[in-house]
Design an enzyme around this catalytic site. Structure first.
Site, PDB file in Angstrom:
ATOM      1  N   GLU A   1       0.874  -1.174   0.000  1.00 54.90           N
ATOM      2  CA  GLU A   1       0.000   0.000   0.000  1.00 54.90           C
ATOM      3  C   GLU A   1       0.913   1.227   0.000  1.00 54.90           C
ATOM      4  OE1 GLU A   1      -2.235   0.566   3.625  1.00 54.90           O
ATOM      5  OE2 GLU A   1      -3.878   1.530   2.568  1.00 54.90           O
ATOM      6  N   ILE A   2       0.823   2.007  -1.058  1.00 56.41           N
ATOM      7  CA  ILE A   2       1.665   3.201  -1.150  1.00 56.41           C
ATOM      8  C   ILE A   2       0.817   4.412  -0.794  1.00 56.41           C
ATOM      9  CG2 ILE A   2       2.887   4.702  -2.773  1.00 56.41           C
ATOM     10  CD1 ILE A   2       4.052   2.231  -4.022  1.00 56.41           C
TER      11      ILE A   2
END
EC number: 2.3.1.-
Lengths: 763, 475
Positions: A510-511
């Site tokens: 998850e960026i």
């Protein structure tokens, strides 16, 4: 003969596309029209062997779609009709892909089961014709040979595969909630034996070429070649073709037999399988195992068993019929739609929509050699990234280095790596206690303890030693990135990269981008994540981002349910039977009770009442008693080295009793408990989309399934809303809202979807 | 290299009459054959460099190279090395005490004589005051022994060096398994009966499974023959071309042997056996016979067979190398100058045997010569397919540009100057000893056939390679 030669010479003039293979006598035996051009398949003739080349236009992979199928049949009919041709070789012109499978969209576009059945039967007939070919057909396989591609290959008389890492064979249909629908369920058991066929079809696993040879799935292997007078890939395919042509000649001259020498074990197995009683036992065993693993949530595996059984026990006519019908039934199921949706989502999340970064990150530095830090290092070094792993203490660093080594060494034990490759990969890792070499780093990923002041200190220290272009990524599960970036001199270079534990197993990354994060920084982070083999969602900054934020209300509900007196084991079985891979109580133990406490306190502050439910006091007391979950040996369960069965931690009884709240009987049935958990999750997910934390529902589904274990058979929270019905979910939420209050209030976007049934997240 | 362990060259019937007929037959690998340039003018008159000592080879000898498992099978490696040293002493009459240093190359080490150079020197009666060491670099071990000596002379450390190499493939160290070794070592330390018994109780039958010497490249786990087969395929070298090349090697070796050209061979009286006077692996066969053999490595469709590979060989070689002024002062008439040399290395997986391709242009550049300047090529023949693949690689601009970082190809050697007295395929290939044979063959050919420059090149396990320029000593 004369006629065909005449046509041949005629077409030679016109069909210039055939001349792409100099040195072969290229002819078209097109019986109908010499002018017809084929786009997917062409063929040339080498001596008396037809070489049929598959090359889907404008695509990296070959897929079995309608055009390819019809052109293939056309070509095969010409080959069968020709007097000069005595055998054929089937090969792909694309390095790295034989045929990657059937066209999913072709199946998805079918409206009725009858259409699908027809589609399946066409495939079956085509492959049956191929199987009965009087002229031997050799499949020359290089690259992915999956699904329909494998079904095509096993219909041929002989298979030769390139022995490289890219060449894999398999029947991944089950992963899409369907079954091999073009004769695969009937042919595979005959070819590799019933147990191995079940294993392939029920797990959908990819089989490497050397393993396939041992199983009898392919007959010969061809070693990949190094550089010669042409690029290696090109020459390897050419060589594969040359070898395949030799074998095709040998087969038509009857110098080579298609019969395979079976080993002793294989002979014994096939003897055992000839006894009806043994077969029944095997069906039973396999079915039991499947039921246990799928909890009855996935229809495809059971249907596969059924179809294989029908074919073996009632003959192939019944088997083929059953295969095509069950295939059609499965394509119409919600589960299949959910899984196919996930497949598409995964493909999307494996692309970098931010474009190529200005500077490719080649040198990484990771701060903190804990579980996460070392995990990130492991998935980086094995992709060739030079990685510095820095820790504050020698002991901590040593533990991290050992974790990376063990991860690689386990691959050696599984023969996925050689010991030499392991050593060479491990040499990409540099363990150290200081900031030496950071001046060369393109990206620093910090994985230190989740404490804002510590993260601030680290950020400042790092910014003093890194070059200007270097990106600072924070691996945090809940601390807002903008708060971390607050002390940065260059907030545009600060980004969040939230990995999931264990990093080498969990696919999701998850960026998290803040308002200030530059697009190039994001592009670079995504590029690194993709290189590390991750499926990536990019979300906006906010407390808990997307994944942690969805999980928190559900966890809060978990605590309430436990406080209401539901046993951890019972809760676990309720959640797993809904499709979660890990039970809810176990999940708390795995995540770590202290982490869960941290997160729920933080997010509780940020979101207030909506994240209420269970009492954080429960977690606090557990932490104070040292029940931190698996890492401390005790949580809701007791964990002992070498003991597999989990025992409930009886010391928890006192804590739970002291915090007990009376259950509300009208919302405490098993089903209600499951839906209380799931609806809170889904509601929060939809709210994330509503608030713009999420860019697309696809990313929401991928994040939930790959990061949090949301039941894959439901396809993710958004797909679930679409398939289950927004109205039904809103109804559920209203019911629980009546009992518990605003924690269950459905969000506006969900209400919108409920009020207009045509509104779907996925059209 | 060791991969050939299991494959020997015994099956071929000895039909030398046939071979003579075939030796005149034009070979299909003659695509490389070029008309010899009429009157050549060399790029350079000599490779002597100002301020550099000239280094010469006074002479070099080897004992006959025998197929492993034949007359040398009961000996130890240092016995062979000793015989070569004695032969050298006899041939050159060099006073033992003037030798400054002795260096030998070997590959598969006999653990009892791991510094085989020292054991052989002592046994051959050299002064116990002469230091000796052993080097290893797979098939170019003897080359490494020579060039180490060149370094000692060039830097002024020594004036007189004996360099050589030895290999005894009839006997290789087969070890107990690691588990067994560990148990035996622990048993050594066990003091009480109880400790010993408890160790014995851990014994399992599988401990007895022996550990054979690595038959594969350590880094890639691939046997050399396998790699050679892939290399041949990568360069599209056909089975027939390979067989024809092997036949050429055997035919030329036979001719050279019959005409007495192999003057570096010294007889060896094997204790308890007859005196061995010539190489016994030269067996010209017929293409028909060779075509019958099944592929030895990539089965069933590969192209490398026992007949077109070098065979497992026992043998040893030795050379007397001196600073030119020293040799002249001692009244010797040297055979050749040893000039520029290079070592190269590349990918051990896909370019394992391409050493000569990489080394040749490099050494020529270093010496300031071109292919046309070379009168005698002596390349190590590991496999026919390897030699022919190297020819094709050297003749390819594409390969030069994409893999060697060069603008143009160096060109392949003209066949009429290439390994004219046979090569490793026919004479045999004792891993550690071949290097000296190559240099002596080049030197002797330049003397016999006329010509000034010889080029020696070889590939080696590990993806390494070597090349050296040999300059004829003015008559």
């Amino acid at each position: 003969m004369v006629a065909s030669r005449a046509i041949g010479s005629l077409s030679r003039a016109t069909a210039s596309r055939m001349l792409r293979c100099p040195g072969y006598i290229c002819r078209s035996f097109s019986g109908t029209s010499a002018l017809r051009t084929r786009t997917h398949i062409n063929y040339g003739v080498k001596g008396d062997v037809a070489v049929v080349r598959i090359n889907s236009p404008n695509s990296k992979v070959n897929t079995l779609n309608k055009e390819l199928q019809s052109e293939f049949m056309e070509v095969m009919n010409e080959i069968w009709a020709s007097d000069q041709i005595r055998s054929a070789v089937l090969i792909s012109s694309k390095p790295g892909c034989f045929i990657a499978g059937a066209d999913i969209n072709m199946i998805a576009s079918c409206k009725t089961p009858e259409e699908v059945t027809k589609l399946s039967q066409e495939g079956q007939r085509m492959f049956e014709k191929l199987e009965k070919s009087t002229k031997p057909v050799v499949a020359a396989i290089s690259g992915a040979c999956l699904g329909g591609g494998l079904e095509l290959a096993i219909s041929c008389q002989y298979r030769i595969a390139t022995k490289d890492r890219k060449t894999v064979l398999g029947t991944p249909e089950v992963l899409l909630g369907i079954l091999p629908g073009a004769g695969g369920t009937q042919r595979l058991p005959k070819m590799v034996g019933v147990p191995a066929a079940f294993d392939m079809m029920l797990t959908g696993r990819n089989i490497r070429a050397d393993r396939a040879k041992k199983m009898g799935l392919v007959d010969q292997l061809v070693e990949p070649l190094g550089p010669g007078l042409k690029p290696p890939e090109e020459r390897t395919i050419e060589y594969l073709e040359e070898v395949a042509v030799t074998f095709a000649k040998g087969l038509s001259d009857k110098k080579i037999s298609i019969k395979r020498d079976k080993g002793l074990v294989e002979k014994l197995t096939s003897y055992a399988m000839s006894i009806p009683f043994v077969r029944q036992q095997i069906y039973k065993k396999v079915e039991e195992k499947v039921r246990k693993q799928t909890k009855g949530l996935y229809p495809a595996p059971l249907k596969i068993i059924d179809v294989v059984k029908t074919g073996i026990e009632q003959g192939s006519d019944a088997g083929y019929l059953s295969e095509s019908q069950k295939f059609a039934e499965l394509t119409m199921t919600k589960e299949s739609k959910a899984l196919i949706g996930l497949y598409h989502g995964q493909v999307l999340c494996k692309k970098n929509k931010f474009g190529a970064p200005q500077k490719e990150a080649k040198h990484l530095a990771i701060l903190g050699a804990g579980l996460m830090g070392a995990g990130i290092a492991q998935v980086s070094v094995d992709k060739g990234l030079k990685t510095i792993l820095k820790d504050a203490t020698l002991a901590g660093l040593g533990r991290g280095q050992q974790q990376v080594f063990k991860g690689l060494n386990d691959k050696v034990k599984k023969k996925a790596l050689t010991s030499f490759e392991r050593d060479s990969i491990f040499s990409n890792l540099m363990g150290q206690l200081d900031y030496q070499g950071f001046e060369k780093a393109d990206m620093v990923i910090e994985a230190v303890f989740e404490d804002l002041s510590l993260k601030h200190r680290v950020l400042k220290e790092v910014e003093a030693v890194i070059p200007d272009h270097c990106i600072f990524a924070s691996n945090t599960s809940a601390l807002p990135i903008n708060e971390i970036a607050a002390v940065s001199k260059r907030p545009e270079k600060v980004i969040g990269m939230h990995y999931f534990s264990p990093v080498d197993k969990m696919q999701l990354l998850e960026i998290i981008t803040t308002e200030k994060t530059s697009k190039d920084t994001t592009a670079s982070a995504v590029a690194v994540g993709l290189k590390q083999g991750k499926v990536i969602i990019v979300v906006k900054d906010g407390p808990g981002f997307y994944t942690t934020r969805c999980l928190a209300p559900m966890m809060s509900e978990v605590l309430r349910i436990l406080q209401e007196g539901v046993e951890p084991k019972k809760l676990d079985s309720l959640t797993t039977s809904f499709g979660f891979p890990v039970g809810a109580a176990t999940l708390v133990d795995e995540v770590g009770v202290d982490v869960a406490k941290h997160v729920s306190e933080d997010l509780g502050k940020a979101f207030g009442e909506r994240f209420g439910g269970g009492s954080v006091e429960l977690l606090k007391q557990m932490v104070s008693r040292g029940f931190l979950g698996r890492k401390s040996g005790k949580g809701f369960y007791i964990y002992q080295e070498g003991v597999k069965s989990k025992n409930v931690n009886s010391d928890m009884d006192g804590i739970l009793a002291s915090l007990k709240v009376p259950p509300k009987s009208d919302v405490s049935s098993d089903e209600d408990i499951q839906y209380r958990l799931v609806t809170r999750f889904v509601n929060e997910a939809v709210m994330c989309l509503q608030e713009g934390i999420l860019a697309t529902p696809t990313e929401g589904d991928i994040g939930a399934v790959f990061g949090l274990g949301f039941p894959p058979c439901l396809g993710g929270p958004f797909r679930f809303v679409d398939l289950y019905g927004a109205q039904k979910i809103v109804d559920r939420l209203r019911k629980y809202e009546a009992a518990y209050g605003t924690q269950f209030s459905p969000c506006q976007l969900l209400i919108d979807h409920a009020s207009s049934p045509n509104k779907k997240f996925f059209q | 290299m060791t991969s050939i362990l299991t494959y020997t060259f015994k099956n071929l019937p000895n039909t030398s009459k046939w071979a003579l007929q075939f030796s005149v037959r034009p070979l299909s690998c003659s695509s490389q054959l070029r008309a010899a340039p009429a009157a050549q003018t060399k790029s350079k008159k000599t490779l002597a460099k100002p301020n550099m000592r000239n280094i010469v080879v006074v002479d070099g000898v080897r004992i006959p190279f025998l197929q492993s498992g034949t007359s040398y099978k009961d000996l130890m490696p240092h016995d062979l090395a000793r015989a070569a040293l004695s032969g050298l002493l006899h041939r050159t009459n060099v006073p033992k005490d003037i030798v400054d240093y002795i260096i030998f190359g070997t590959v598969i080490q006999e653990v009892k004589t791991s510094n085989v150079a020292r054991e052989a020197a002592l046994g051959a009666g050299f002064s116990d005051k002469t230091p000796a060491h052993t080097v290893t670099m797979a098939c170019i071990s003897a080359n490494q022994a020579m060039t180490t000596g060149l370094g000692l002379i060039a830097s002024g450390q020594s004036d007189v060096i004996v360099a050589g190499g030895v290999e005894l493939m009839s006997d290789v160290p087969i070890r107990h398994s690691r588990k067994m070794r560990k148990m035996m070592l622990e048993l050594n330390k066990a003091k009480t009966l109880g400790q010993r018994l408890s160790l014995f109780s851990k014994f399992r039958l599988n401990f007895l499974a022996p550990e054979l010497p690595a038959v594969a490249e350590f880094s890639t786990s691939e046997t050399m023959g396998h790699s050679a087969d892939r290399l041949a395929a990568a360069f599209a070298v056909s089975r027939q071309d390979q067989d024809e090349y092997a036949l050429r090697s055997h035919s030329l070796a036979k001719k050279a042997q019959d005409e007495g050209l192999l003057s570096d061979v010294v007889p060896f009286k094997v204790p308890g056996k007859d005196t061995v006077t010539k190489d016994n692996g030269i067996r010209p066969s017929s293409l028909e016979q060779m075509a019958k053999l099944k592929p030895a490595f990539i089965k069933p469709y590969g192209t490398v067979t026992a007949a077109n590979s070098s065979f497992l060989t026992d043998g040893a070689s030795a050379m007397l190398i001196m600073a030119e002024e020293k040799a002249l002062a001692m009244g010797y008439k040297p055979k050749a100058y040893l000039r520029d040399f290079v070592y190269v290395s590349q990918d051990p997986k896909d370019q394992l045997l391409l050493g000569p391709t990489y080394a040749t242009p490099k050494v020529l550049e270093k010496a300031g010569l071109t292919m046309n300047d070379i009168d005698a090529f002596e390349f190590h023949e590991a496999f026919s397919g390897q030699i022919l693949a190297n020819f094709k690689a050297m003749d390819s601009d594409w390969f030069a540009q994409n893999y060697m970082g060069r603008k143009t190809k160096v060109g392949s050697p003209p066949l009429e100057k290439f390994n004219n007295w046979g090569g490793s395929l026919s004479l045999g290939h004792p891993f550690g000893a071949t290097g000296c044979r190559l240099v002596m063959a080049a030197a002797n050919r330049l003397r016999k056939e006329g010509g000034q420059y010889g080029l020696v090149a070889a590939c080696a396990a590990g993806g390494q390679g070597h090349a050296m320029i040999v300059e004829a000593y003015p008559k």
